[in-house]
Design a protein around this motif. Structure first.
Motif, PDB file in Angstrom:
ATOM      1  N   GLY A 101      -6.260   6.192   1.438  1.00 54.12           N
ATOM      2  CA  GLY A 101      -6.609   6.530   2.812  1.00 54.12           C
ATOM      3  C   GLY A 101      -5.421   7.031   3.607  1.00 54.12           C
ATOM      4  N   MET A 102      -4.441   7.595   2.900  1.00 51.69           N
ATOM      5  CA  MET A 102      -3.236   8.129   3.542  1.00 51.69           C
ATOM      6  C   MET A 102      -3.543   9.538   4.038  1.00 51.69           C
ATOM      7  SD  MET A 102       0.400   8.622   1.599  1.00 51.69           S
ATOM      8  CE  MET A 102       1.609   9.835   2.119  1.00 51.69           C
ATOM      9  N   THR A 103      -3.436   9.749   5.364  1.00 55.89           N
ATOM     10  CA  THR A 103      -3.886  11.007   5.968  1.00 55.89           C
ATOM     11  C   THR A 103      -2.750  11.942   6.347  1.00 55.89           C
ATOM     12  OG1 THR A 103      -3.912   9.973   8.153  1.00 55.89           O
ATOM     13  CG2 THR A 103      -5.966   9.897   6.876  1.00 55.89           C
ATOM     14  N   ARG A 104      -1.533  11.605   5.960  1.00 57.09           N
ATOM     15  CA  ARG A 104      -0.374  12.420   6.339  1.00 57.09           C
ATOM     16  C   ARG A 104       0.580  12.499   5.151  1.00 57.09           C
ATOM     17  NH1 ARG A 104       3.895   9.198   7.181  1.00 57.09           N
ATOM     18  NH2 ARG A 104       4.981  10.713   8.484  1.00 57.09           N
ATOM     19  N   GLY A 105       1.708  13.187   5.344  1.00 59.01           N
ATOM     20  CA  GLY A 105       2.728  13.248   4.300  1.00 59.01           C
ATOM     21  C   GLY A 105       2.347  14.158   3.151  1.00 59.01           C
ATOM     22  N   PHE A 106       2.975  13.922   1.990  1.00 60.79           N
ATOM     23  CA  PHE A 106       2.741  14.780   0.832  1.00 60.79           C
ATOM     24  C   PHE A 106       2.819  13.954  -0.442  1.00 60.79           C
ATOM     25  CE2 PHE A 106       7.209  14.853   1.975  1.00 60.79           C
ATOM     26  CZ  PHE A 106       7.902  14.740   0.776  1.00 60.79           C
ATOM     27  N   ALA A 107       2.272  14.513  -1.526  1.00 60.04           N
ATOM     28  CA  ALA A 107       2.206  13.779  -2.788  1.00 60.04           C
ATOM     29  C   ALA A 107       2.269  14.765  -3.940  1.00 60.04           C
ATOM     30  CB  ALA A 107       0.908  12.978  -2.857  1.00 60.04           C
ATOM     31  N   TYR A 108       2.985  14.376  -5.001  1.00 59.89           N
ATOM     32  CA  TYR A 108       3.071  15.246  -6.179  1.00 59.89           C
ATOM     33  C   TYR A 108       3.425  14.419  -7.412  1.00 59.89           C
ATOM     34  CZ  TYR A 108       8.168  15.092  -5.323  1.00 59.89           C
ATOM     35  OH  TYR A 108       9.465  14.686  -5.117  1.00 59.89           O
ATOM     36  N   ASP A 109       3.193  15.009  -8.580  1.00 56.89           N
ATOM     37  CA  ASP A 109       3.478  14.354  -9.855  1.00 56.89           C
ATOM     38  C   ASP A 109       4.810  14.827 -10.431  1.00 56.89           C
ATOM     39  OD1 ASP A 109       1.012  13.194  -9.637  1.00 56.89           O
ATOM     40  OD2 ASP A 109       0.111  14.205 -11.367  1.00 56.89           O
ATOM     41  N   VAL A 110       5.411  13.961 -11.230  1.00 54.39           N
ATOM     42  CA  VAL A 110       6.613  14.273 -12.008  1.00 54.39           C
ATOM     43  C   VAL A 110       6.279  14.011 -13.475  1.00 54.39           C
ATOM     44  CG1 VAL A 110       8.964  13.525 -12.549  1.00 54.39           C
ATOM     45  CG2 VAL A 110       8.258  13.753 -10.177  1.00 54.39           C
ATOM     46  N   GLN A 111       6.631  14.938 -14.351  1.00 57.18           N
ATOM     47  CA  GLN A 111       6.328  14.762 -15.770  1.00 57.18           C
ATOM     48  C   GLN A 111       7.617  14.793 -16.577  1.00 57.18           C
ATOM     49  OE1 GLN A 111       6.141  14.990 -18.971  1.00 57.18           O
ATOM     50  NE2 GLN A 111       4.442  16.228 -19.676  1.00 57.18           N
ATOM     51  N   ALA A 112       8.093  13.618 -16.959  1.00 57.84           N
ATOM     52  CA  ALA A 112       9.252  13.504 -17.846  1.00 57.84           C
ATOM     53  C   ALA A 112       8.988  12.421 -18.885  1.00 57.84           C
ATOM     54  CB  ALA A 112      10.522  13.206 -17.050  1.00 57.84           C
ATOM     55  N   VAL A 113       7.711  12.234 -19.203  1.00 53.82           N
ATOM     56  CA  VAL A 113       7.232  11.286 -20.208  1.00 53.82           C
ATOM     57  C   VAL A 113       7.811   9.890 -19.908  1.00 53.82           C
ATOM     58  CG1 VAL A 113       6.596  11.096 -22.652  1.00 53.82           C
ATOM     59  CG2 VAL A 113       7.297  13.293 -21.735  1.00 53.82           C
ATOM     60  N   CYS A 114       8.424   9.242 -20.877  1.00 55.31           N
ATOM     61  CA  CYS A 114       8.888   7.863 -20.679  1.00 55.31           C
ATOM     62  C   CYS A 114      10.024   7.760 -19.662  1.00 55.31           C
ATOM     63  CB  CYS A 114       9.321   7.247 -22.011  1.00 55.31           C
ATOM     64  SG  CYS A 114       8.000   7.204 -23.243  1.00 55.31           S
ATOM     65  N   ALA A 115      10.725   8.868 -19.424  1.00 54.59           N
ATOM     66  CA  ALA A 115      11.798   8.885 -18.419  1.00 54.59           C
ATOM     67  C   ALA A 115      11.263   9.218 -17.028  1.00 54.59           C
ATOM     68  CB  ALA A 115      12.872   9.898 -18.812  1.00 54.59           C
ATOM     69  N   GLY A 116       9.952   9.356 -16.899  1.00 55.41           N
ATOM     70  CA  GLY A 116       9.359   9.826 -15.658  1.00 55.41           C
ATOM     71  C   GLY A 116       9.673   8.978 -14.443  1.00 55.41           C
ATOM     72  N   PHE A 117       9.657   7.645 -14.594  1.00 51.60           N
ATOM     73  CA  PHE A 117       9.904   6.800 -13.430  1.00 51.60           C
ATOM     74  C   PHE A 117      11.349   6.937 -12.954  1.00 51.60           C
ATOM     75  CE2 PHE A 117      10.808   2.782 -11.212  1.00 51.60           C
ATOM     76  CZ  PHE A 117       9.804   2.826 -10.250  1.00 51.60           C
TER      77      PHE A 117
END
Length: 323
Positions: A101-117
């Motif tokens: 229910g977040m109505t502001r800001g931005f969001a995206y994915d990062v893909q680096a497999v096991c190093a992703g976090f």
């Protein structure tokens, strides 16, 4: 004074279904003893039918928000590290944004497999330090059970599903090593090693594919590269081995974890391990382990934490932070 990205909330989610090693004995040439001896894994969690990466990520994010005492619209950005998103697009992160229910800001994915976090933490740190965001939710979430080849005993017994989320907030700090928050990051990749760990399918080939791995080669690269990136991050933070309170590594294999700790000169008593219960949850493994160690009281405010991970790409890196 400088801005630091300081942890203020953490949470995790594991699917209800627990799969013990004995599950694989019925259809693979393997045993519980064989799996434990080679990986340290005893059980893992598999997502239920219809349960998705973004749903698990949302559950973890809600826990992190609750711990911080914040609402979804208090966040400026969501970064989801995953190799197993619900759809090709939109990103899992925008699905989490909507579900919260977040109505502001931005969001995206990062893909680096096991190093992703680790990559996600570095991104969040950069957003906060540069002033582009004040609060960033970094989530690692995976449903690796959906890309397993159930005839390959060398891979399908190793992986599990789950999610972990860490909420970071900008705080004014002195710029000293005594500051709380992310103190240093160190990232690397080398695409010439892509054939060591990959999925043999994708959108442009119109196939889903299965995970493929050259285990012995991955092991060799993992120990060498994980120790080196942890050393580099410590040096950037102007800290020494003796300053480490906890190492929270990517939970791929207990033998990799032990060998890396030995190279760092860190006793296993200072290493958080959850691989026995979760298996390898790829980008989710570090935040899962962090969350559990915070919940059970091992990790306390002021502790120096080193996280390091390596995954397909090869991509690897480390982050040093003070809790």
């Amino acid at each position: 004074m400088i801005r630091r990205a300081v942890p203020v909330g953490i949470g995790h989610y594991l699917p209800e279904r627990v799969v013990p090693n004995s599950h694989f004995e019925g259809f693979l040439d393997t045993t519980d003893e064989w799996i434990r001896a080679r990986s340290g894994i005893e059980r893992r969690h598999f997502a239920a039918e219809g349960e998705t990466t973004s749903q698990m990520a949302t559950q973890a994010a809600r826990q992190a928000l609750d711990m911080a005492g914040l609402e979804p619209d208090d966040i400026d950005a969501i970064v989801v590290a995953t190799s197993t998103p619900d759809l090709t697009f939109p990103s899992a992160a925008t699905m989490v944004q909507s579900a919260l229910g977040m109505t502001r800001g931005f969001a995206y994915d990062v893909q680096a497999v096991c190093a992703g976090f680790v990559y996600g933490l570095a991104q969040a740190d950069a957003l906060i330090v540069s002033g582009q965001a004040n609060r960033v939710m970094v989530i690692g979430a995976e449903t690796f059970s959906r890309i397993m080849d159930w005839t390959d005993r060398g891979t399908c017994v190793l992986f599990g599903d789950g999610a972990g989320a860490l909420l970071l907030e900008a705080m004014e700090s002195s710029g000293e090593t005594s500051d709380r928050g992310i103190l240093a990051t160190d990232l690397h990749s080398d695409g010439t090693y892509r054939d060591l760990l990959y999925v043999d399918g994708g959108v442009s080939t119109q196939t889903t594919g299965h995970l493929r791995m050259q285990g012995k080669e991955v092991f060799r690269h993992a120990v060498e590269k994980l120790a080196a990136t942890a050393e580099a991050a410590l040096a950037k933070a102007k800290l020494a081995h003796d300053d480490i309170t906890w190492v929270v590594p990517h939970q791929a294999n207990i033998r990799i974890i032990q060998a890396t700790a030995k190279k760092l000169g860190t006793p296993m008593e200072q290493v958080v391990t959850t691989v026995a219960d979760h298996g390898n949850t790829s980008a989710a493994s570090i935040p899962l382990a962090l969350s559990i160690a915070v919940q059970d009281g091992r990790i306390k405010q002021g502790d120096i934490i080193v996280t390091e991970a390596i995954g397909g790409g090869l991509a690897w890196g480390a982050v040093v932070l003070r809790w």
